[in-house]
Design a protein around this motif. Structure first.
Motif, PDB file in Angstrom:
ATOM      1  N   HIS A  96       0.821  -1.223   0.000  1.00 57.22           N
ATOM      2  CA  HIS A  96       0.000   0.000   0.000  1.00 57.22           C
ATOM      3  C   HIS A  96       0.849   1.265   0.000  1.00 57.22           C
ATOM      4  O   HIS A  96       0.322   2.357  -0.179  1.00 57.22           O
ATOM      5  CB  HIS A  96      -0.966  -0.006   1.187  1.00 57.22           C
ATOM      6  N   GLN A 123      -9.582  -4.033   3.154  1.00 58.49           N
ATOM      7  CA  GLN A 123     -10.073  -2.763   3.697  1.00 58.49           C
ATOM      8  C   GLN A 123     -11.561  -2.814   4.054  1.00 58.49           C
ATOM      9  O   GLN A 123     -12.000  -2.215   5.028  1.00 58.49           O
ATOM     10  CB  GLN A 123      -9.776  -1.645   2.679  1.00 58.49           C
ATOM     11  N   ASP A 144      -7.140   5.493   4.117  1.00 59.09           N
ATOM     12  CA  ASP A 144      -6.673   4.196   3.613  1.00 59.09           C
ATOM     13  C   ASP A 144      -7.479   3.706   2.413  1.00 59.09           C
ATOM     14  O   ASP A 144      -6.993   2.877   1.651  1.00 59.09           O
ATOM     15  CB  ASP A 144      -6.745   3.142   4.726  1.00 59.09           C
ATOM     16  N   ALA A 148      -5.330   1.425  -0.024  1.00 56.48           N
ATOM     17  CA  ALA A 148      -5.487  -0.030   0.115  1.00 56.48           C
ATOM     18  C   ALA A 148      -5.846  -0.621  -1.246  1.00 56.48           C
ATOM     19  O   ALA A 148      -6.702  -0.098  -1.946  1.00 56.48           O
ATOM     20  CB  ALA A 148      -6.589  -0.336   1.123  1.00 56.48           C
ATOM     21  N   LEU A 198      -1.459   4.487   9.262  1.00 51.59           N
ATOM     22  CA  LEU A 198      -2.875   4.863   9.243  1.00 51.59           C
ATOM     23  C   LEU A 198      -3.160   5.999  10.232  1.00 51.59           C
ATOM     24  O   LEU A 198      -4.027   6.837  10.003  1.00 51.59           O
ATOM     25  CB  LEU A 198      -3.709   3.628   9.602  1.00 51.59           C
TER      26      LEU A 198
END
Ligand SMILES: C[S@@+](CC[C@H](N)C(=O)[O-])C[C@H]1O[C@@H](n2cnc3c(N)ncnc32)[C@H](O)[C@@H]1O
Length: 247
Positions: A96, A123, A144, A148, A198
Motif C-alpha cells: 500500500h 479494507q 486508507d 489499500a 494509518l
C-alpha cells in the motif's frame, strides 16, 4: 526522501515481529530455500533463509539489527535482481506504500522462481470489524480507502493467490494498526500512533476529535461496556490476509 525516512524513526521500538504471525508467515514460505524480502523495513519476519532485503528508506535500513540479511536500497518497482533470483519473494505490509503496485507485483513475480507471499489487509473487512476505525476514526479509514488495494485486484495481479487469514492476537507484539484492539488506551499514546501509518499520515488535527471521544469513553467506562464481547477474545480477524501464489 522516502516516506519512511520521516514515518519510520521509532519503527524498531513499536514494530517488533509477533511470534504467532511470524509462524504463519514462515509456514506459508514452506520449504523455500532462499527468500528475498521486499519493502523489508527493519527486517521483521525475515527467516534466516533471507538472502537479500530490499528497502528504500535509509532510516529503516539503519534500524536493521546486527546480523540481519544484507540489504539493498531500492524500490519494489525496480528490483535490482535477475529473473528467478530467489526461490521465494515476500512483501509484508508494504504494497500500500508503493507508488506503482502493478509494476511492483510484476517485479515480485519476475524475481521469484517459485513462490510470492504478500501480507496485506482487506479494507472492507477492516472497516466493518475494527472498532477504532468504525466508531472513532472513520477519517483515518477514508485515508486508507485510497491506498489499500482490494484483495481481488491484488490476487489478480499475482496471477491468482491463496488467501490465508491472519488473526491478530490480543497481546500482539507488532504494533500495527489493529494490534491494540483489546488494549484501547494504547491508541492515545503518540508514540504508538507514530508507528502506525494509518494514524500518523492523516495528521493529528484530523484524528483529534475521534481520539478525544475515545479518551472520554475510556474514562467513563463506555468503551468497556460497549465492547464486553471483545474482552475475553484471544485473537480477532479484522481483515489481515496473507496472499500466497506459486508459479
Ligand atoms: C509498514 S513498513 C513494513 C516493513 C516490514 N515489511 C515489516 O513488516 O515490518 C512499510 C515499508 O515499505 C517501504 N516502502 C515504501 N515504498 C516502497 C516501495 N516503492 N518499494 C519497496 N518498499 C517500499 C517503506 O520504506 C517501509 O519500510
Amino acid at each position: 526522501m522516502a516516506t519512511y525516512d520521516t514515518l519510520g524513526t521509532t519503527y524498531a521500538r513499536t514494530r517488533r515481529p509477533d511470534p504467532r504471525i511470524a509462524a504463519r508467515i514462515h509456514a506459508a514460505l514452506g520449504d523455500a530455500t532462499d527468500v528475498v524480502n521486499v519493502g523489508a523495513g527493519t527486517g521483521s519476519y525475515e527467516p534466516s533463509r533471507t538472502v537479500l532485503a530490499v528497502e528504500p528508506s535509509q532510516v529503516m535500513i539503519a534500524q536493521r539489527p546486527p546480523g540481519a540479511a544484507p540489504v539493498v536500497r531500492a524500490v519494489a518497482e525496480h528490483l535490482p535482481l535477475r529473473d528467478g533470483a530467489a526461490d521465494a519473494v515476500m512483501a509484508l505490509l508494504t504494497v500500500h506504500h508503493w507508488t506503482d503496485p502493478v509494476a511492483g507485483i510484476a517485479e515480485l513475480r519476475r524475481v521469484a522462481r517459485r513462490r510470492v507471499l504478500v501480507l496485506t489487509w482487506d479494507q472492507r473487512v477492516f472497516r466493518e470489524r475494527f472498532w477504532l476505525v468504525r466508531e472513532y476514526l472513520p477519517e483515518a479509514a477514508a485515508f486508507d480507502d485510497d491506498r489499500a488495494i482490494p484483495i481481488d485486484r491484488l490476487s489478480e495481479l499475482l496471477g491468482g493467490a491463496r488467501e490465508l487469514p491472519v488473526p491478530v492476537p490480543h497481546d500482539c507484539v507488532d504494533g500495527f494498526a489493529a494490534a491494540y484492539w483489546r488494549r484501547p488506551d494504547a491508541y492515545l499514546d503518540p508514540q504508538v500512533r507514530a508507528g502506525i501509518s494509518l494514524l500518523s499520515q492523516p495528521g493529528e488535527d484530523t484524528l483529534a476529535p475521534g481520539l478525544a471521544r475515545l479518551a472520554d469513553d475510556l474514562t467513563t467506562g463506555h468503551w468497556h461496556t460497549h465492547h464486553t464481547d471483545l474482552l475475553n477474545r484471544e485473537a480477532i480477524d479484522v481483515g489481515y490476509r496473507l496472499l500466497v501464489t506459486d508459479h
